[in-house]
Design a protein around this motif. Structure first.
Motif, mmCIF file in Angstrom:
data_model
loop_
_atom_site.group_PDB
_atom_site.id
_atom_site.type_symbol
_atom_site.label_atom_id
_atom_site.label_comp_id
_atom_site.label_asym_id
_atom_site.label_seq_id
_atom_site.Cartn_x
_atom_site.Cartn_y
_atom_site.Cartn_z
ATOM 1 N N ASP A 30 -6.250 12.463 48.264
ATOM 2 C CA ASP A 30 -6.543 12.897 47.205
ATOM 3 C C ASP A 30 -7.445 11.991 46.535
ATOM 4 O O ASP A 30 -8.360 12.565 45.654
ATOM 5 N N GLN A 31 -7.707 10.476 46.772
ATOM 6 C CA GLN A 31 -8.599 9.922 46.165
ATOM 7 C C GLN A 31 -10.206 9.905 46.981
ATOM 8 O O GLN A 31 -11.104 9.480 46.429
ATOM 9 N N ALA A 32 -9.966 10.440 48.193
ATOM 10 C CA ALA A 32 -11.281 10.301 49.296
ATOM 11 C C ALA A 32 -12.279 11.327 48.398
ATOM 12 O O ALA A 32 -13.479 10.611 48.386
ATOM 13 N N PRO A 33 -12.293 12.480 47.921
ATOM 14 C CA PRO A 33 -13.333 12.934 47.102
ATOM 15 C C PRO A 33 -14.230 12.096 46.202
ATOM 16 O O PRO A 33 -15.439 11.996 46.062
ATOM 17 N N LEU A 37 -15.700 9.004 48.227
ATOM 18 C CA LEU A 37 -17.059 9.697 48.959
ATOM 19 C C LEU A 37 -18.287 10.533 47.981
ATOM 20 O O LEU A 37 -19.328 9.851 48.242
ATOM 21 N N ALA A 38 -17.893 10.721 46.804
ATOM 22 C CA ALA A 38 -18.806 11.063 45.814
ATOM 23 C C ALA A 38 -19.677 9.994 45.322
ATOM 24 O O ALA A 38 -20.933 10.229 44.819
ATOM 25 N N ARG A 39 -19.311 8.663 45.534
ATOM 26 C CA ARG A 39 -20.272 7.691 45.056
ATOM 27 C C ARG A 39 -20.774 7.158 46.439
ATOM 28 O O ARG A 39 -21.250 5.896 46.212
ATOM 29 N N ASP A 40 -20.845 7.736 47.269
ATOM 30 C CA ASP A 40 -21.579 7.558 48.582
ATOM 31 C C ASP A 40 -21.155 6.093 49.211
ATOM 32 O O ASP A 40 -21.724 5.121 49.497
ATOM 33 N N ILE A 41 -19.787 5.869 49.146
ATOM 34 C CA ILE A 41 -19.102 4.809 49.572
ATOM 35 C C ILE A 41 -18.221 5.019 50.804
ATOM 36 O O ILE A 41 -17.360 6.000 50.665
ATOM 37 N N ASP A 58 -8.812 3.072 42.372
ATOM 38 C CA ASP A 58 -9.490 3.359 41.256
ATOM 39 C C ASP A 58 -9.968 2.267 40.645
ATOM 40 O O ASP A 58 -11.109 2.267 40.101
ATOM 41 N N ASN A 59 -9.364 0.951 40.763
ATOM 42 C CA ASN A 59 -9.895 -0.245 40.194
ATOM 43 C C ASN A 59 -11.035 -0.690 41.053
ATOM 44 O O ASN A 59 -12.030 -1.479 40.355
ATOM 45 N N ALA A 60 -10.751 -0.549 42.337
ATOM 46 C CA ALA A 60 -11.894 -0.998 43.133
ATOM 47 C C ALA A 60 -13.105 -0.191 42.794
ATOM 48 O O ALA A 60 -14.392 -0.831 42.800
ATOM 49 N N LEU A 61 -13.067 1.295 42.705
ATOM 50 C CA LEU A 61 -14.181 1.848 42.199
ATOM 51 C C LEU A 61 -14.987 1.471 40.809
ATOM 52 O O LEU A 61 -16.125 1.619 40.712
ATOM 53 N N LYS A 62 -14.043 1.321 39.895
ATOM 54 C CA LYS A 62 -14.524 0.776 38.605
ATOM 55 C C LYS A 62 -15.283 -0.446 38.380
ATOM 56 O O LYS A 62 -16.236 -0.642 37.725
ATOM 57 N N HIS A 63 -14.674 -1.504 39.291
ATOM 58 C CA HIS A 63 -15.025 -2.755 39.059
ATOM 59 C C HIS A 63 -15.828 -3.485 40.187
ATOM 60 O O HIS A 63 -15.826 -4.592 40.223
ATOM 61 N N GLY A 64 -15.881 -2.626 41.302
ATOM 62 C CA GLY A 64 -16.571 -3.031 42.818
ATOM 63 C C GLY A 64 -18.268 -3.354 42.554
ATOM 64 O O GLY A 64 -18.781 -4.105 43.124
ATOM 65 N N GLY A 65 -18.723 -2.829 41.454
ATOM 66 C CA GLY A 65 -20.056 -2.995 41.104
ATOM 67 C C GLY A 65 -21.065 -1.844 41.970
ATOM 68 O O GLY A 65 -20.623 -1.257 42.969
#
Length: 449
Positions: free
Chosen positions: A316-319, A322-326, A355-362
């Motif tokens: 569910d979280q993959a799109p 991957l949309a952030r090119d990660i 989601d926390n990793a996406l928001k705060h990973g930089g």
């Protein structure tokens, strides 16, 4: 029923039962006592008659002997005397019959019927000499059994009256004694009743030792209620503060949108408005979820494979990742990892970690790795990235409600929600020390097959 009445009954009913048993026992004792007294009186009368017959050599009884027989025990005493050879000497002509043999070694007591009445009989014999005749003198004395029973009943009646009087006095003492003993509780009730709803301070009123445990428990409950109210107040204050900025942003975008006529710029503003609305809705959902977790009941527990749950959440979280090119990697355990818990809540916890990793990973973050592994009696879910990480001195802030490590987007509720979910499942969440980025571990107890 009032506490006073309960205590009164608890104390008095056993005493009433004891008094009834005591009355029955006292009646039986009175019967035995009357039997002994009357038997001794019969024996005294028989000895007196035997002495008089011997002294007077068969003449009538002396006045002293007749007086003793009259006073022999509270009831009429009858007698019959025969001399040597069975010659009638004095007394009533026909004594109660006895079919047995009279022993020579002492008096003999028995019960017989005499003229339609039950009587208690004493018969004794001794060797005497009357008018130069030597032989057995038989003395028979008897008394109505009804006289004895009347005497025993009178003794028992007096004892019952005495016990009843004592019980009545005891009931009065217990009734007012219980009232005096409960006076501290009534004072405590009045003191609590006078309190306002906002007064949750500790009860410091002196109470008996038996009630001190209740007061201590009540004080502890008041403290917990006060802490809960303070937590609600703090949450409402923080929520209002957190929602103020998204609401202001939505209002500003909505107010400027009618004045934009350029199609490209208008489309850009609309996308910004949609993003702001989405962020506000996400924040509101997180706030409500955090409050439900903090003050809600136990989750729905079921046994499931942690690998399957994590695979579904990652799909569910993959799109979004991957949309952030990660790069997004999922590493399951080679064999099933069974745990006991709520699949929906634990799925939300894993989604929050991603989601926390996406928001705060930089902006320099290039990968997120989700892995499942078992370690001893625990199952572990790890979400690791190569982003900016969490400084060791800021870990407590990161797991705190509305904790912000900088100006990053987000509400500061993601890790706090994950921690609440883990606590609901008797687990824990920890930030592991890694060379680069951040690695959050959620640990749960393994469920045996």
């Amino acid at each position: 029923m009032s506490l006073r009445s309960r205590l009164f009954l608890v104390i008095l009913v056993p005493l009433l039962l004891v008094s009834v048993l005591l009355g029955v026992w006292r009646y039986s004792v009175a019967q035995r006592t009357s039997e002994q007294l009357f038997d001794r009186s019969l024996l005294a009368a028989a000895l007196a008659i035997s002495r008089d017959v011997t002294v007077s050599e068969g003449d009538a009884l002396s006045p002293s002997a007749r007086a003793l027989i009259s006073d022999a025990g509270g009831g009429e005493v009858f007698y019959h005397v025969t001399g040597p050879g069975g010659i009638y000497v004095t007394g009533y002509a026909y004594p109660p019959s006895f079919s047995g043999r009279i022993s020579d070694d002492g008096p003999h007591f028995f019960v017989a019927d005499y003229r339609g009445e039950r009587v208690r009989v004493l018969r004794m014999s001794e060797t005497t000499t009357i008018d130069n005749l030597t032989g057995k003198t038989v003395v028979t004395v008897w008394q109505r059994v009804s006289d004895r029973q009347a005497f025993a009943t009178e003794l028992a009646r007096r004892a019952v009256i005495l016990i009843a009087g004592l019980m009545a006095a005891l009931a009065v003492v217990v009734w007012f004694g219980v009232a005096i003993g409960l006076r501290p509780l009534l004072g405590l009730h009045d003191a609590i009743a006078r309190r306002s709803p906002n007064d949750l301070s500790v009860i410091q009123r002196p109470v008996p030792a038996e009630v001190s445990g209740i007061v201590a428990t009540l004080n502890r409950l008041l403290g917990q209620v006060e802490d809960s109210i303070d937590a609600h107040k703090a949450f409402i204050s923080d929520a209002a503060h957190q929602l103020r900025n998204p609401a202001s942003a939505l209002l500003s975008l909505a107010e400027t949108l009618p004045a934009v006529h350029d199609p490209a710029e208008r489309q850009q503003r609309e996308r910004e408005l949609i993003d702001a609305a989405r962020n506000a809705a996400h924040l509101t959902e997180q706030l409500l979820r955090a409050e439900r977790l903090h003050h809600g009941g136990l989750p729905l527990m079921e046994r499931f494979d942690l690998n399957a749950m994590a695979e579904r959440v990652c799909a569910d979280q993959a799109p979004a990742v991957l949309a952030r090119d990660i790069d997004f990697t999922y590493e399951p355990q080679g064999e099933p990892v069974f745990v006991q818990g709520d699949t929906v809540l634990l799925g939300e916890a894993l989604a929050n970690l991603i989601d926390n990793a996406l928001k705060h990973g930089g902006p320099r973050m290039t990968e997120i790795i989700v892995s499942i592994r078992s370690c001893g009696t625990f199952a572990e879910v790890l979400v690791c990235d190569d982003g900016r990480g969490i400084p060791s001195d800021k870990v407590d802030v990161a797991f705190r409600r509305f904790g912000q490590l900088g100006t990053n987007q987000g509400s500061g509720l993601g890790l706090a929600i994950v921690q609440d979910i883990a606590c609901k499942h008797n687990g824990d969440v920890k930030s592991l020390d890694v060379a680069q980025g951040a690695c959050i571990r959620m640990r749960l107890a393994l469920r045996a097959m």
